[in-house]
Scaffold this active site. Structure first.
Site, PDB file in Angstrom:
ATOM      1  N   ASN A  43       0.848  -1.187   0.000  1.00 37.55           N
ATOM      2  CA  ASN A  43       0.000   0.000   0.000  1.00 37.55           C
ATOM      3  C   ASN A  43       0.884   1.237   0.000  1.00 37.55           C
ATOM      4  OD1 ASN A  43      -2.413   1.480   0.095  1.00 37.55           O
ATOM      5  ND2 ASN A  43      -2.298   1.690   2.322  1.00 37.55           N
ATOM      6  N   HIS A  61       0.942   5.306   1.316  1.00 36.63           N
ATOM      7  CA  HIS A  61       0.285   6.197   2.270  1.00 36.63           C
ATOM      8  C   HIS A  61       0.887   7.586   2.156  1.00 36.63           C
ATOM      9  CE1 HIS A  61      -1.898   7.281   5.900  1.00 36.63           C
ATOM     10  NE2 HIS A  61      -0.799   7.836   6.355  1.00 36.63           N
ATOM     11  N   SER A  79       4.894   7.031   1.773  1.00 41.55           N
ATOM     12  CA  SER A  79       5.541   5.792   2.206  1.00 41.55           C
ATOM     13  C   SER A  79       4.864   4.609   1.522  1.00 41.55           C
ATOM     14  CB  SER A  79       5.417   5.612   3.722  1.00 41.55           C
ATOM     15  OG  SER A  79       5.898   6.733   4.431  1.00 41.55           O
ATOM     16  N   ASP A  84      -1.826   0.924   8.398  1.00 44.33           N
ATOM     17  CA  ASP A  84      -0.661   1.777   8.102  1.00 44.33           C
ATOM     18  C   ASP A  84       0.546   1.487   8.981  1.00 44.33           C
ATOM     19  OD1 ASP A  84      -2.207   3.068   6.173  1.00 44.33           O
ATOM     20  OD2 ASP A  84      -2.886   4.615   7.577  1.00 44.33           O
TER      21      ASP A  84
END
Length: 300
Positions: A92, A94, A121, A130
């Site tokens: 992912n 972020h 990030s 996260d």
């Protein structure tokens, strides 16, 4: 998603996009994917239990033969079961320099905190939002007078650079000799009284002041392969392994019939099996004072 897709079409990129999936059938990214000839899957989550929806997503991904999942603006929290199924294979991005500002409103929070930089990030996805292991970050300066919107616009440029690079590096690591050697090292050095040395240009592992039980061959003599060399019972087992899977197993040059070479660079290494091979090979050469203790422990 578009940045990942177009990067995948550059020469040398180690990944390809096999599916673009969304929980929003009206997502503009689906139209872009279709225009570029990429298969799509869309399923609205309204009225479905989270686990039911995630199971349908998982089925679509496996049907497309996906090896990894790259989240790109997927704003729905995933179920623990789905995350577990893709553990170590889901990334992912972020919009903050994690661990600062997980969650929402990251740019405004960075500005209000007086930070000199925002950024983005890329991380692996875990059950905690996260907080997965970081794979890369890119800082973006916060300028005087910045608003959340102006900072977000510049961070987006950084995201488009960072995400394809991190995804490519992460996918390619399964064939990187340094990464593969590090995986073997971690497992081999966990065995009792193990030590690492360098021999004939190869990392090798043995018992301190004793025999060797494993070697890592990386393009040895220009063969273009990365392989783990471990001890086996003899030529019959060696021949049987090679016959069953000649792509994965081969007889290592300059080693006897009681050794086998196992390819690590095929992209599908079973690291639990590597653990077993290393432990078996270690037992074959370790002194009895070490193996006896393990034999007793195995009884319990």
């Amino acid at each position: 998603m578009a940045a990942l897709l177009y990067a995948s079409r550059l020469a040398g990129c180690p990944y390809e996009i096999v599916l673009v999936a969304s929980n929003n059938p009206a997502a503009p990214g689906l139209d872009l994917a279709r225009a570029e000839g990429v298969p799509t899957f869309a399923l609205a989550h309204k009225g479905m239990a989270r686990e039911e929806h995630d199971a349908a997503m998982h089925h679509a991904l496996t049907a497309a033969r996906a090896d990894y999942v790259a989240l790109a603006g997927y704003m729905r929290v995933l179920s623990d079961g789905f995350v577990a199924q893709w553990a170590g294979r889901m990334l992912n991005i972020h919009p903050s320099l994690l661990p600062r500002y997980p969650g929402l409103h990251t740019h405004q929070r960075a500005i209000e905190a007086g930070d000199s930089h925002g950024g983005c990030s890329v991380h692996l996805v875990t059950a905690t939002l996260d907080e997965g292991p970081l794979l890369g970050q890119l800082a973006v300066a916060i300028r005087p007078g910045d608003t959340a919107d102006t900072l977000a616009a510049r961070v987006l440029f950084a995201e488009h650079q960072l995400y394809p690079r991190c995804l490519a590096d992460y996918v390619a690591r399964v064939r990187d000799p340094r990464w593969l050697t590090a995986q073997v090292r971690e497992r081999a050095m966990a065995l009792p009284e193990a030590e690492e040395t360098l021999s004939h240009g190869m990392a090798c592992f043995g018992v301190v002041k004793g025999k060797k039980f494993a070697w890592v061959s990386a393009d040895h003599h220009g063969d273009g392969r990365v392989a783990l060399l471990v001890k086996i019972s003899g030529t019959d087992e060696q021949a049987d392994l090679i016959e069953r899977d000649p792509e994965r197993y081969f007889r290592p040059a300059y080693f006897g019939g009681d050794w086998i070479a196992i390819r690590l660079d095929l992209g599908d290494t079973d690291w639990d099996a590597v653990d077993d091979w290393l432990q078996r090979s270690w037992r074959a050469i370790a002194p009895k004072r070490l193996t006896a203790l393990l034999d007793v422990a195995d009884m319990f």
